[in-house]
Design an enzyme around this catalytic site. Structure first.
Site, PDB file in Angstrom:
ATOM      1  N   ARG A   1      17.570 -40.124  54.770  1.00 30.86           N
ATOM      2  CA  ARG A   1      17.465 -38.687  55.111  1.00 30.86           C
ATOM      3  C   ARG A   1      17.757 -37.817  53.887  1.00 30.86           C
ATOM      4  NH1 ARG A   1      20.366 -34.144  54.582  1.00 30.86           N
ATOM      5  NH2 ARG A   1      22.257 -35.346  54.988  1.00 30.86           N
ATOM      6  N   ASP A   2      18.993 -37.817  53.437  1.00 36.18           N
ATOM      7  CA  ASP A   2      19.367 -36.944  52.317  1.00 36.18           C
ATOM      8  C   ASP A   2      18.600 -37.359  51.060  1.00 36.18           C
ATOM      9  OD1 ASP A   2      20.686 -34.978  50.925  1.00 36.18           O
ATOM     10  OD2 ASP A   2      22.697 -35.767  51.237  1.00 36.18           O
TER      11      ASP A   2
ATOM     12  N   HIS B   1      31.346 -36.300  51.615  1.00 35.35           N
ATOM     13  CA  HIS B   1      29.935 -36.404  51.226  1.00 35.35           C
ATOM     14  C   HIS B   1      29.805 -35.865  49.799  1.00 35.35           C
ATOM     15  CE1 HIS B   1      25.528 -36.036  52.438  1.00 35.35           C
ATOM     16  NE2 HIS B   1      25.566 -35.265  51.378  1.00 35.35           N
TER      17      HIS B   1
ATOM     18  N   HIS C   1      28.247 -35.629  45.935  1.00 39.97           N
ATOM     19  CA  HIS C   1      27.084 -35.804  45.055  1.00 39.97           C
ATOM     20  C   HIS C   1      27.622 -36.069  43.652  1.00 39.97           C
ATOM     21  CE1 HIS C   1      23.573 -34.499  47.630  1.00 39.97           C
ATOM     22  NE2 HIS C   1      24.607 -34.308  48.419  1.00 39.97           N
TER      23      HIS C   1
ATOM     24  N   CYS D   1      19.153 -31.820  47.442  1.00 42.12           N
ATOM     25  CA  CYS D   1      18.905 -30.957  48.594  1.00 42.12           C
ATOM     26  C   CYS D   1      17.806 -29.984  48.212  1.00 42.12           C
ATOM     27  CB  CYS D   1      20.164 -30.209  49.000  1.00 42.12           C
ATOM     28  SG  CYS D   1      19.847 -29.086  50.389  1.00 42.12           S
TER      29      CYS D   1
ATOM     30  N   ASN E   1      23.189 -38.308  45.522  1.00 42.98           N
ATOM     31  CA  ASN E   1      24.435 -38.576  46.239  1.00 42.98           C
ATOM     32  C   ASN E   1      25.171 -39.706  45.551  1.00 42.98           C
ATOM     33  OD1 ASN E   1      22.399 -37.563  48.355  1.00 42.98           O
ATOM     34  ND2 ASN E   1      24.347 -37.466  49.434  1.00 42.98           N
TER      35      ASN E   1
HETATM   36  P1  HMG Z   1      13.306 -20.238  61.048  1.00 42.29           P
HETATM   37  O1  HMG Z   1      12.072 -20.007  60.258  1.00 42.29           O
HETATM   38  O2  HMG Z   1      14.343 -19.144  61.084  1.00 42.29           O
HETATM   39  O3  HMG Z   1      12.927 -20.701  62.520  1.00 42.29           O
HETATM   40  O4  HMG Z   1      13.975 -21.553  60.498  1.00 42.29           O
HETATM   41  P2  HMG Z   1      12.870 -19.904  63.893  1.00 42.29           P
HETATM   42  O5  HMG Z   1      14.050 -20.290  64.718  1.00 42.29           O
HETATM   43  O6  HMG Z   1      12.623 -18.447  63.634  1.00 42.29           O
HETATM   44  O7  HMG Z   1      11.543 -20.525  64.535  1.00 42.29           O
HETATM   45  C1  HMG Z   1      10.281 -20.339  63.898  1.00 42.29           C
HETATM   46  C2  HMG Z   1       9.321 -21.394  64.362  1.00 42.29           C
HETATM   47  O8  HMG Z   1       9.765 -22.685  63.952  1.00 42.29           O
HETATM   48  C3  HMG Z   1       9.126 -21.475  65.862  1.00 42.29           C
HETATM   49  O9  HMG Z   1       7.773 -21.827  66.085  1.00 42.29           O
HETATM   50  C4  HMG Z   1       9.987 -22.624  66.276  1.00 42.29           C
HETATM   51  O10 HMG Z   1       9.551 -23.306  67.453  1.00 42.29           O
HETATM   52  C5  HMG Z   1       9.809 -23.559  65.078  1.00 42.29           C
HETATM   53  P3  HMG Z   1       6.696 -20.716  66.568  1.00 42.29           P
HETATM   54  O11 HMG Z   1       7.270 -20.221  67.865  1.00 42.29           O
HETATM   55  O12 HMG Z   1       6.706 -19.668  65.482  1.00 42.29           O
HETATM   56  O13 HMG Z   1       5.442 -21.509  66.660  1.00 42.29           O
HETATM   57  N1  HMG Z   1      10.985 -24.426  64.953  1.00 42.29           N
HETATM   58  C6  HMG Z   1      10.942 -25.769  64.902  1.00 42.29           C
HETATM   59  N2  HMG Z   1       9.939 -26.654  64.897  1.00 42.29           N
HETATM   60  C7  HMG Z   1      10.286 -27.964  64.859  1.00 42.29           C
HETATM   61  N3  HMG Z   1      11.541 -28.411  64.826  1.00 42.29           N
HETATM   62  C8  HMG Z   1      12.570 -27.570  64.797  1.00 42.29           C
HETATM   63  C9  HMG Z   1      12.283 -26.182  64.818  1.00 42.29           C
HETATM   64  N4  HMG Z   1      13.058 -25.096  64.821  1.00 42.29           N
HETATM   65  C10 HMG Z   1      12.259 -24.033  64.895  1.00 42.29           C
HETATM   66  N5  HMG Z   1      13.831 -28.009  64.752  1.00 42.29           N
HETATM   67  C11 HMG Z   1      15.315 -23.508  60.856  1.00 42.29           C
HETATM   68  C12 HMG Z   1      15.230 -22.014  60.984  1.00 42.29           C
HETATM   69  C13 HMG Z   1      16.775 -23.897  61.124  1.00 42.29           C
HETATM   70  C14 HMG Z   1      14.400 -24.156  61.874  1.00 42.29           C
HETATM   71  C15 HMG Z   1      14.879 -23.913  59.413  1.00 42.29           C
HETATM   72  O14 HMG Z   1      15.610 -23.150  58.500  1.00 42.29           O
HETATM   73  C16 HMG Z   1      15.074 -25.363  59.097  1.00 42.29           C
HETATM   74  O15 HMG Z   1      14.426 -26.224  59.664  1.00 42.29           O
HETATM   75  N6  HMG Z   1      15.999 -25.697  58.144  1.00 42.29           N
HETATM   76  C17 HMG Z   1      16.308 -27.063  57.791  1.00 42.29           C
HETATM   77  C18 HMG Z   1      16.632 -27.191  56.322  1.00 42.29           C
HETATM   78  C19 HMG Z   1      17.076 -28.595  55.978  1.00 42.29           C
HETATM   79  O16 HMG Z   1      16.780 -29.554  56.667  1.00 42.29           O
HETATM   80  N7  HMG Z   1      17.802 -28.719  54.848  1.00 42.29           N
HETATM   81  C20 HMG Z   1      18.306 -29.975  54.365  1.00 42.29           C
HETATM   82  C21 HMG Z   1      19.434 -30.550  55.194  1.00 42.29           C
HETATM   83  S1  HMG Z   1      21.067 -29.901  54.830  1.00 42.29           S
HETATM   84  C22 HMG Z   1      21.619 -30.870  53.532  1.00 42.29           C
HETATM   85  O17 HMG Z   1      20.868 -31.611  52.971  1.00 42.29           O
HETATM   86  C23 HMG Z   1      23.066 -30.844  53.168  1.00 42.29           C
HETATM   87  C24 HMG Z   1      23.798 -32.107  53.625  1.00 42.29           C
HETATM   88  O18 HMG Z   1      23.216 -33.272  53.068  1.00 42.29           O
HETATM   89  C25 HMG Z   1      25.261 -32.055  53.210  1.00 42.29           C
HETATM   90  C26 HMG Z   1      25.472 -31.644  51.768  1.00 42.29           C
HETATM   91  O19 HMG Z   1      25.052 -32.346  50.838  1.00 42.29           O
HETATM   92  O20 HMG Z   1      26.088 -30.564  51.608  1.00 42.29           O
HETATM   93  C27 HMG Z   1      23.760 -32.239  55.144  1.00 42.29           C
HETATM   94 MG    MG Z   2      23.778 -34.103  50.778  1.00 41.11          MG
END
Ligand code: HMG
Ligand code: MG
Length: 316
Positions: free
Chosen positions: A27-28, A219, A221, A252, A261
């Site tokens: 995933r990450d 977690h 990096h 990320c 990581n």
């Molecule tokens: P948004 O654009 O604000 O979404 O994104 P929304 O809530 O306004 O919805 C817009 C549209 O997206 C809608 O569709 C929803 O249905 C659809 P429409 O009605 O316009 O046709 N939608 C989805 N579709 C599929 N699956 C979903 C989903 N949600 C909404 N789940 C949102 C907000 C949270 C969805 C977006 O910002 C997002 O997906 N972000 C994810 C980013 C991400 O994955 N980042 C990496 C992970 S974090 C990380 O890596 C850190 C970590 O490893 C720890 C560390 O290292 O610190 C964990």
């Molecule tokens: Mg991470």
């Protein structure tokens, strides 16, 4: 006695006797790849990780496919690995993500908050509080279905836009995630700027606020080469869950300057040396990361992978 390919085990009394590794490579690691990795390769990666003895393997994310195109195949991938006898947590940012995960039978999910406003905006298009409000129904619905919930907290030490992150700011969001009902938290050093003293200070402040080390994973990096030192500091404070990524894959997509990581192999090497058995076959894990590196077309940044695959090629 020293076994070739393994360090001599010299246990240390101030450390836990067992550590659970939460593997995040699929995933990450893969969420940040420039080229999209074929779903079959991802499934094979997860299978090989399980074969090497990892028992918690974060499989994918049910996020918006436009935000993380590399994981847009979550619906295809999850059923390809769901039969494995391991825990397969998945990331879900909101109820839409939870619906998608539950529809495929996921039993472990993770929400992912931020300690800083800048990253909350970049990663979730929300303020910190808006993101917490978005997670609330996710956590309560998951708990009602007896689904295990992890709460990630990113930027616990530093943030690329805001600089050093004050400890009380991190404690506040951790408390909110636990109060919401998360079963465990994972403290993310998303850009790798933590150092051991900072880790100890944060863990002490959390403990004082009623968040004990047993409720936490770490977690790290490895951007500045501090990930193992930080891990050791956390273990000395009683943390027993450590996130790591096979071969050191990762970063990320929404945090510039986030590199790989902590490599799972480097972690396993250290834990073996400390007499802490993880049940992981290091040789099989190195072979898995070497195979994955070939799929990605570049060598693994893990020192242990490089050292052991070098030993291997010298032997043959
Ligand atoms: P948004 O654009 O604000 O979404 O994104 P929304 O809530 O306004 O919805 C817009 C549209 O997206 C809608 O569709 C929803 O249905 C659809 P429409 O009605 O316009 O046709 N939608 C989805 N579709 C599929 N699956 C979903 C989903 N949600 C909404 N789940 C949102 C907000 C949270 C969805 C977006 O910002 C997002 O997906 N972000 C994810 C980013 C991400 O994955 N980042 C990496 C992970 S974090 C990380 O890596 C850190 C970590 O490893 C720890 C560390 O290292 O610190 C964990
Ligand atoms: Mg991470």
């Amino acid at each position: 006695m020293t076994v070739p390919g393994l360090p001599m085990a010299v246990p240390s009394r101030d450390l836990p006797t067992r550590v659970r590794i939460h593997e995040v490579g699929a995933r990450d690691g893969l969420q940040n790849e420039k080229a999209t990795v074929p779903t079959e390769v991802k499934a094979e990666f997860v299978r090989r990780l399980a074969g090497a003895g990892l028992t918690t393997i974060e499989a994918t994310s049910f996020v918006h496919p436009k935000w993380v195109p590399q994981l847009a195949d979550a619906e295809a991938l999850f059923p390809m690995v769901a039969d494995l006898p391991v825990a397969l947590p998945v990331l879900v940012p909101n109820e839409r993500g939870l619906d998608r995960a539950l529809a495929l039978g996921a039993r472990r999910v993770a929400v992912f908050a931020s300690a800083t406003e800048s990253f909350a905006k970049a990663n979730l298009n929300r303020t910190v509080d808006e993101a917490l409000a978005m997670f609330e129904p996710v956590v309560s619905r998951a708990k009602a279905e007896s689904v295990h919930v992890r709460g990630y907290l990113s930027m616990c030490f530093g943030d690329p836009w805001e600089g050093a992150v004050p400890v009380p700011q991190v404690v506040k969001v951790c408390r909110a995630l636990l109060d919401m009902g998360c079963d465990e938290l994972s403290l993310g050093d998303t850009i790798g700027v933590a150092t051991p003293g900072h880790v100890v200070a944060l863990l002490a402040a959390l403990d004082e606020a009623g968040v004990p080390p047993t409720a936490l994973g770490v977690h790290f990096h490895d951007t500045y080469g501090q990930a193992l030192a930080n891990t050791l500091a956390a273990l000395q404070q009683g943390v027993t869950t450590v996130d790591a990524s096979a071969g050191g894959l990762g970063g990320c997509p929404y945090a510039k300057s986030a590199t790989g990581n902590l490599a799972t192999e480097d972690l396993v090497w250290m834990l073996r040396g400390l007499g802490i058995d993880t049940g992981i076959d290091l040789g099989r894990l190195v072979a898995t990361s070497t195979w994955m590196a070939a799929q990605l077309g570049r060598p693994s940044p893990s020192r242990t992978v490089r050292a052991l695959s070098h030993e291997d090629s010298e032997e043959h």
